[in-house]
Design a protein around this motif. Structure first.
Motif, PDB file in Angstrom:
ATOM      1  N   ALA A 150      44.749  42.193  27.625  1.00 31.00           N
ATOM      2  CA  ALA A 150      43.730  41.231  27.209  1.00 31.00           C
ATOM      3  C   ALA A 150      42.972  40.687  28.413  1.00 31.00           C
ATOM      4  N   ALA A 151      43.695  40.424  29.504  1.00 31.55           N
ATOM      5  CA  ALA A 151      43.048  39.899  30.722  1.00 31.55           C
ATOM      6  C   ALA A 151      42.093  40.924  31.310  1.00 31.55           C
ATOM      7  N   VAL A 152      42.516  42.194  31.344  1.00 31.47           N
ATOM      8  CA  VAL A 152      41.656  43.245  31.892  1.00 31.47           C
ATOM      9  C   VAL A 152      40.403  43.419  31.031  1.00 31.47           C
ATOM     10  N   LEU A 153      40.570  43.405  29.721  1.00 33.82           N
ATOM     11  CA  LEU A 153      39.426  43.579  28.831  1.00 33.82           C
ATOM     12  C   LEU A 153      38.476  42.383  28.898  1.00 33.82           C
ATOM     13  N   LEU A 154      39.027  41.179  29.036  1.00 33.03           N
ATOM     14  CA  LEU A 154      38.172  40.000  29.199  1.00 33.03           C
ATOM     15  C   LEU A 154      37.374  40.100  30.495  1.00 33.03           C
TER      16      LEU A 154
END
Length: 424
Positions: free
Chosen positions: A13-17
Motif C-alpha cells: 500500500a505504501a509503495v502504491l501510494l
C-alpha cells in the motif's frame, strides 16, 4: 491474517501510494513544461517571422543562459540525459539527485524555446524519473523500491506528454528495465493512471489532427521499404549525435563551444526554418501539404531530412538539453511524405500520404530508441486510432532490425571505447 501478511499489505500500500503521488507530480511537471514550451516557442517563432536575422542571437541567448544556470545553480554538472536514469537503475547508483528535476526542466525549456533543434521529451523523462528517485530517498523503507518508483515517474512523464498511457508503460519496460515482479508492474501502472487522469482533466490538448480512414494491402511492399529507410535514417541520427557530442567535448573552452554551436544552429535554421525547436510545427506543415503533394515539395523536405540530425546533434553537443524523441518524429514525418510523393509521382501507385507520414514517424522513432512497441502505441495515440496498427508494427519492427544490424547501439546505450594502455 498473521503479522507478516499485514506488514506485506502495508508495504504494498505504501509503495502504491508513493507511485500515485509520483504519477501526479510527474504529470504536473510534464504538462506544465509542455504548455510553457509551446507558448514561448510560438512567441519566438512569431518574432522571427517579423525579423529572420534575430535567429543569429536567439540560440546564443538560450545556450548562454543554460551555461550560467548550470554553473551557478546546478553544481556545474552537465546533464547526461537518459544515461543518468539508466545508471541509476542498472548500476544501482545515486545519480538522480533532486536538483535534476529543476535542472532538466529549465534547461529543456530554454533549449527548445530559444531554437535548439530538439524536444522536451528527454528533459521530462529525467525530471520525472528524478521525482521517483526523490520519493524513494525521503522514506527509508521505500529505498529498496527505487527502481520501481523511478520507472513509475518516467512512465508517467511520457504518458502526460503524449497522452499515451500504453506507450508510457512500454517505454519503461523496453528501454529501462525488464523486471517482471507484480509490484513493479502495478507501481508503474498506478503512476500512469494517476498521470493520465491529471492530464485528461486539466491539460489535455490534441497536438496533431490526423484524418486516417483506411490503408490498402497493396501498399505493404512500400511500407517495408519505408521501414528499411527509416532504420537507416535512425542510424544517421544516432551517429550524428555521437559524433557531434564527441566533437564539442574536445573544446575545453566553454565559450567557444557555446558561440560556435549557437552560430551553426542559427545558420541552419536561417536557411531551413523547420529546424527550429521541437519541429512539431514542421510536422503540422507537412500535414497541410499531404492533400496536394507534389515534387516541388522535395527540396525543403530533403533539406529537413538531411539537416535535422545535424541541427539536433549540434544543439546537444553545444550544451542544450534534450534527446532524439521529437527529432525522430519530425524526420519520420518528412521521410514518409518523401517516399509517398516519389512513389506516387514516378509509379502512379496512389499511396495515401497521411498514412506514410504516420508510419514514418513511428518507424524512425523505433530505430532511434530501439523500442518498437513504444513507438507503435505512441504514434497510434497521436493518431487517436489504431487503423494503421498493422503497417506501423511492420515498419517499426523492420526499422529497429535494420538500425540494430547497421549499428547495434542507440544514443542511450552507446558506450565510448576506452583505449587500453599497453603494459611496458
Amino acid at each position: 491474517m498473521n503479522s507478516y501478511q499485514i506488514k506485506k499489505i502495508r508495504r504494498v500500500a505504501a509503495v502504491l501510494l508513493a507511485a500515485a503521488i509520483v504519477g501526479v507530480l510527474s504529470a504536473l511537471v510534464a504538462d506544465t513544461l509542455k504548455v510553457i514550451t509551446e507558448h514561448y516557442e510560438a512567441l519566438f517563432l512569431g518574432v522571427l517571422h517579423q525579423n529572420r536575422f534575430l535567429i543569429f542571437i536567439i540560440p546564443l541567448i538560450g545556450l548562454s543562459t543554460i551555461h550560467v544556470l548550470r554553473y551557478f545553480l546546478f553544481h556545474n554538472k552537465a546533464n547526461k540525459g537518459i544515461k543518468e536514469v539508466l545508471d541509476t537503475i542498472n548500476k544501482n547508483g545515486n545519480t538522480l539527485p533532486s536538483y535534476k528535476i529543476s535542472s532538466h526542466y529549465f534547461n529543456g525549456l530554454l533549449t527548445v524555446i530559444f531554437g535548439g533543434s530538439t524536444g522536451i521529451e528527454v528533459s521530462t523523462v529525467v525530471s520525472t524519473a528524478a521525482i521517483g528517485a526523490l520519493s524513494s530517498r525521503k522514506v527509508s523503507y521505500l529505498r529498496k523500491y527505487r527502481t520501481d518508483l523511478v520507472c513509475a515517474g518516467l512512465a508517467a512523464g511520457v504518458t502526460a506528454l503524449f497522452n499515451a498511457p500504453v506507450a508510457g508503460f512500454l517505454f519503461a519496460f523496453e528501454v529501462f528495465t525488464r523486471r517482471r515482479s507484480k509490484l513493479h508492474t502495478i507501481s508503474v501502472v498506478t503512476a500512469i493512471l494517476a498521470s493520465y487522469a491529471i492530464t485528461r482533466l486539466f491539460f489535455y490538448k490534441q497536438v496533431f489532427h490526423f484524418k486516417v480512414t483506411e490503408w490498402n494491402t497493396y501498399a505493404l511492399p512500400y511500407i517495408v521499404l519505408l521501414g528499411v529507410l527509416a532504420g537507416l535514417n535512425s542510424v544517421y541520427l544516432t551517429k550524428s549525435v555521437l559524433f557531434f557530442k564527441k566533437f564539442f567535448a574536445s573544446f575545453h573552452n566553454d565559450y567557444i563551444r557555446i558561440i560556435g554551436g549557437s552560430l551553426l544552429i542559427s545558420a541552419l535554421i536561417f536557411f531551413v526554418p523547420n529546424l527550429y525547436g521541437e519541429g512539431y510545427e514542421g510536422i503540422k506543415h507537412v500535414f497541410s501539404q499531404v492533400n496536394v503533394p507534389s515534387m516541388t515539395l522535395m527540396l525543403p523536405l530533403v533539406a529537413v531530412l538531411l539537416l535535422k540530425p545535424i541541427a539536433t546533434s549540434v544543439t546537444l553537443g553545444a550544451g542544450g538539453d534534450g534527446g532524439v524523441f521529437a527529432p525522430s518524429l519530425l524526420i519520420g514525418a518528412f521521410l514518409g511524405l518523401i517516399v509517398c510523393v516519389v512513389l506516387n509521382h514516378y509509379f502512379g501507385l496512389g499511396l495515401i500520404p497521411v498514412n506514410f507520414v504516420l508510419i514514418g514517424m513511428a518507424a524512425v522513432l523505433s530505430g532511434s530508441i530501439h523500442a518498437p512497441f513504444t513507438s507503435i502505441f505512441l504514434v497510434c495515440a497521436l493518431a487517436d486510432n489504431y487503423i494503421l496498427f498493422i503497417p506501423i508494427v511492420i515498419a517499426c519492427l523492420i526499422s529497429k532490425w535494420v538500425a540494430h544490424a547497421v549499428f547495434p547501439y542507440s544514443v542511450y546505450t552507446y558506450q565510448p571505447k576506452v583505449a587500453l594502455k599497453r603494459a611496458v
